[in-house]
Design a protein around this motif. Structure first.
Motif, PDB file in Angstrom:
ATOM      1  N   VAL A  11      45.592  17.683  45.574  1.00  0.00           N
ATOM      2  CA  VAL A  11      45.123  17.190  44.269  1.00  0.00           C
ATOM      3  C   VAL A  11      45.920  15.944  43.857  1.00  0.00           C
ATOM      4  CG1 VAL A  11      44.977  17.752  41.803  1.00  0.00           C
ATOM      5  CG2 VAL A  11      44.233  19.410  43.499  1.00  0.00           C
ATOM      6  N   ASP A  12      47.242  15.973  44.108  1.00  0.00           N
ATOM      7  CA  ASP A  12      48.087  14.812  43.786  1.00  0.00           C
ATOM      8  C   ASP A  12      47.648  13.588  44.586  1.00  0.00           C
ATOM      9  OD1 ASP A  12      49.464  16.423  42.101  1.00  0.00           O
ATOM     10  OD2 ASP A  12      51.192  16.724  43.428  1.00  0.00           O
ATOM     11  N   SER A  63      48.162  18.503  32.415  1.00  0.00           N
ATOM     12  CA  SER A  63      48.221  19.878  32.896  1.00  0.00           C
ATOM     13  C   SER A  63      49.564  20.175  33.570  1.00  0.00           C
ATOM     14  CB  SER A  63      47.071  20.085  33.882  1.00  0.00           C
ATOM     15  OG  SER A  63      47.139  21.331  34.459  1.00  0.00           O
ATOM     16  N   ARG A  64      50.064  19.160  34.263  1.00  0.00           N
ATOM     17  CA  ARG A  64      51.346  19.312  34.950  1.00  0.00           C
ATOM     18  C   ARG A  64      52.493  19.532  33.942  1.00  0.00           C
ATOM     19  NH1 ARG A  64      53.374  17.137  40.183  1.00  0.00           N
ATOM     20  NH2 ARG A  64      51.210  16.775  40.663  1.00  0.00           N
ATOM     21  N   GLN A  65      52.439  18.782  32.837  1.00  0.00           N
ATOM     22  CA  GLN A  65      53.465  18.951  31.806  1.00  0.00           C
ATOM     23  C   GLN A  65      53.407  20.356  31.205  1.00  0.00           C
ATOM     24  OE1 GLN A  65      52.569  15.659  29.275  1.00  0.00           O
ATOM     25  NE2 GLN A  65      53.957  14.270  30.348  1.00  0.00           N
ATOM     26  N   LEU A  66      52.180  20.828  30.970  1.00  0.00           N
ATOM     27  CA  LEU A  66      52.032  22.173  30.413  1.00  0.00           C
ATOM     28  C   LEU A  66      52.545  23.220  31.397  1.00  0.00           C
ATOM     29  CD1 LEU A  66      48.539  21.965  28.688  1.00  0.00           C
ATOM     30  CD2 LEU A  66      50.752  22.245  27.583  1.00  0.00           C
ATOM     31  N   SER A  67      52.300  22.961  32.694  1.00  0.00           N
ATOM     32  CA  SER A  67      52.775  23.891  33.718  1.00  0.00           C
ATOM     33  C   SER A  67      54.294  23.987  33.710  1.00  0.00           C
ATOM     34  CB  SER A  67      52.330  23.429  35.105  1.00  0.00           C
ATOM     35  OG  SER A  67      50.984  23.692  35.261  1.00  0.00           O
ATOM     36  N   LEU A  68      54.929  22.834  33.510  1.00  0.00           N
ATOM     37  CA  LEU A  68      56.397  22.822  33.458  1.00  0.00           C
ATOM     38  C   LEU A  68      56.871  23.698  32.298  1.00  0.00           C
ATOM     39  CD1 LEU A  68      59.075  21.647  34.517  1.00  0.00           C
ATOM     40  CD2 LEU A  68      58.799  19.805  32.853  1.00  0.00           C
ATOM     41  N   GLY A  69      56.200  23.553  31.161  1.00  0.00           N
ATOM     42  CA  GLY A  69      56.534  24.373  29.999  1.00  0.00           C
ATOM     43  C   GLY A  69      56.340  25.855  30.303  1.00  0.00           C
TER      44      GLY A  69
END
Lengths: 356, 268
Positions: A11-12, A63-69
């Protein structure tokens, strides 16, 4: 494609392709026809949708930032729930008969483990599974240590071995670095305790001779090199970093506490020897990291080089120098370090350019 | 597709949990099987509450800890603890146990000797035996009572409050120790650790040993014996208990457990 790591990488790659295509088009280097653009976008959209559904990957930066959270919340939740289980048991276990205590301990280990493995099939992203896995590990540690207390069993380092095995089973099957760290800590304790026993020491006191940790460090570094971790996110780096910590920690201690060494020599000589060994090992670590492009190795090497250096600065100058001068020297050393690292970085870039 | 409950991590984890518990419980069962290796009748003087730093209400378990002492060289009395210099743990005894202080380099000053690493040995616990009687006679020596102001108070404490459980010997051969100390109602053999220390005395090197600890010294009080500890429970955290007497057994693996615990009338 079988792992979340591989799916996320795919995906990246799509994201990077879109950004690069945008730049190429705005620079006038390439121009796709409407059909071509539509075909590529349709393919990428379908691929992203499919991978998001199957592996719960992050399709974009938000979405990646939320995943980190979520990862942070999962980590804190795991620690808190594990502590809660620990204190819950202590709060009530005295009210139970010995039979009930044993049953509760064994059943809690089994149930939390079964629940974790079952949850894995429902929670592909793994946030809840990881939380459950850490609680399961805590239950198993509690299980064995409490049986020891209930029956006044003589403590044994073998407990670390089974805890390590349990943590590693969970870590490898769930791709969970927190439990890998727990497993590594247990392996280090077990190997160091065994080395202490072989040297004639009662195992509980293994920390009194920091050299007991060196064989464990060697094992971890070999594991990082010989075990294939390509499918597991950050496992090889975790082994490397903890292997290096297990080398440099005891060196740092012995460089300032020669009495703790197995070596029969003058204390000053032992301390001086370990200080030199520390600088040489840190420099070699940085060189190895640069040569193989391992940022985790470089950072660990630099950190310990700086700690060793500042420890020496403190020994030499803290008493005799005015404080402003001491910190000026420390600051100038940091600047010197920046120049050296910039040179190393430049050399790396040059090598890449030449290779290209 | 293999179902989740047939995958190797699941099976490995279940087997690990079951096998580990079986080994631990089997070991505990083995320790308590057959006739105990020794059986000591103790009182609250020899068993202290081990509260382990928990705040009231956080730990519902009740644990008692063996409180052995050593007869110390040059000291009047020490209520509890084995951290001092035991009068029998001298250089010759350390040689017998094979525990050596390390000389960093030949011909160096005394200060370059260091302590040894703590080694595992068998320790002999003596309950209300010759060591205690010697200590009592020494503490309550009439000449000392007449000479020292605080001696009477310490004599009184030694008679009524201080632990009568003494560590009197150590060895590497459990059977030999049991032969030497054959009274299983007075002597218990346990695992413990000794560390050798070198000290300078009048310019000469003197070696002695220090007991670092007992491998297993805590015992959980089962709920069935809790009633006898009611007085103790009401004063949790103080390390003081009401008067009680208990029988502690030491099993095949020399691990202790409470066989009997009952309240006792206060002596005073």
């Amino acid at each position: 494609m079988t792992t979340r790591l591989e799916a996320q990488a795919r995906v990246d790659q799509v994201q990077a392709f879109r950004r690069e295509l945008q730049l190429l088009e705005s620079g006038g280097h390439v121009e796709l026809s409407a059909e071509q653009r539509q075909a590529i976008e349709a393919h990428h959209a379908a691929l992203s949708r499919e991978l998001t559904l199957a592996f719960d990957v992050d399709p974009d930066a938000r979405s990646r930032q939320l995943s980190l959270g979520m990862r942070i919340a999962s980590f804190l939740g795991a620690l808190s729930l594990a502590a809660s289980v620990f204190f819950l048991f202590y709060r009530f276990w005295g009210e139970l008969t010995v039979g009930a205590q044993v049953s509760v301990l064994v059943v809690a280990s089994l149930l939390t483990f079964v629940f974790t493995v079952w949850l894995r099939t429902r929670d592909f992203a793994g946030y809840f599974t990881k939380l459950a896995a850490f609680v399961s590990f805590c239950c198993f540690v509690l299980n064995i240590s409490m049986l020891g207390q209930i029956f006044s069993i003589t403590p044994s380092p073998n407990a670390f071995l089974v805890w390590a095995a349990f943590a590693l089973i969970l870590a490898y099957s769930l791709d969970m670095r927190l439990l890998l760290v727990a497993g590594i800590a247990c392996i280090v304790a077990f190997v160091a305790a065994r080395c202490g026993t072989w040297a004639g020491m009662y195992w509980v006191h293994f920390g009194e001779r920091p050299e007991n940790f060196f064989p464990a460090a060697l094992l971890l570094l070999l594991a990082s090199h010989f075990i294939d971790h390509r499918r597991l996110d950050g496992f090889a780096a975790t082994y490397r970093v903890f292997g290096l910590l297990t080398v440099f920690g005891p060196i740092l201690v012995l460089g300032n506490w020669g009495e703790g060494s197995y070596l029969l020599s003058d204390v000053d000589l032992i301390e001086g020897g370990y200080q030199i060994a520390g600088f040489v090992a840190a420099a070699l670590t940085i060189w190895f990291g640069v040569r193989h492009g391992l940022s985790d190795v470089i950072n660990t090497g630099i950190t310990f080089f700086v700690i060793l250096l500042y420890t020496k600065f403190y020994d030499w100058w803290w008493e005799i120098m005015p404080k402003y001068l001491f910190f000026l020297v420390a600051g100038l050393t940091a600047i010197l370090f920046l120049f050296v690292l910039r040179r190393l970085r430049g050399a790396g870039k040059l090598a890449m350019t030449e290779a290209a | 597709v293999t179902p989740w409950y047939r995958r190797w991590p699941f099976l490995a984890g279940i087997v690990l949990i079951l096998v580990t518990n079986a080994v631990v419980l089997g070991g505990a069962l083995y320790n308590r099987s057959g006739e105990p290796e020794s059986r000591l009748n103790l009182m609250e003087r020899e068993l202290q509450v081990a509260y382990g730093g928990w705040r009231p209400g956080e730990n519902s378990a009740f644990t008692l800890r063996l409180e052995p002492r050593v007869a110390q060289r040059g000291h009047l009395a020490n209520r509890v603890g084995y951290g001092g210099e035991a009068d029998w743990l001298d250089g010759a005894k350390l040689d017998e146990l094979g525990i050596q202080v390390r000389q960093r380099s030949p011909g160096d000053e005394l200060s370059t000797y260091s302590t040894s690493i703590p080694a595992d040995v068998f320790l002999v616990l003596e309950m209300n035996g010759p060591a205690y009687r010697r200590q009592l006679a020494d503490t309550c020596d009439p000449a000392r009572l007449a000479r020292e102001e605080r001696a009477k108070r310490i004599c009184d404490e030694e008679t009524h409050r201080f632990s009568r459980l003494f560590i009197v010997d150590a060895g590497l051969d459990r059977a030999a120790l049991r032969t030497k100390y054959s009274d299983a109602g007075m002597y218990a053999i346990v695992h413990g650790q000794i560390q050798a220390v070198a000290a300078s005395e009048d310019g000469r090197l003197r070696r002695y040993g220090r007991i670092r600890g007992l491998s297993s010294e805590d015992m959980q009080v089962p709920p069935s014996m809790r009633a006898a500890m009611a007085a103790a429970q009401s004063r949790r955290g103080t390390r003081s208990t009401g008067p009680f007497e208990a029988t502690v057994a030491f099993g095949r693996r020399l691990e202790p457990w409470l066989v009997r615990l009952s309240a006792r009338a206060r002596e005073d």
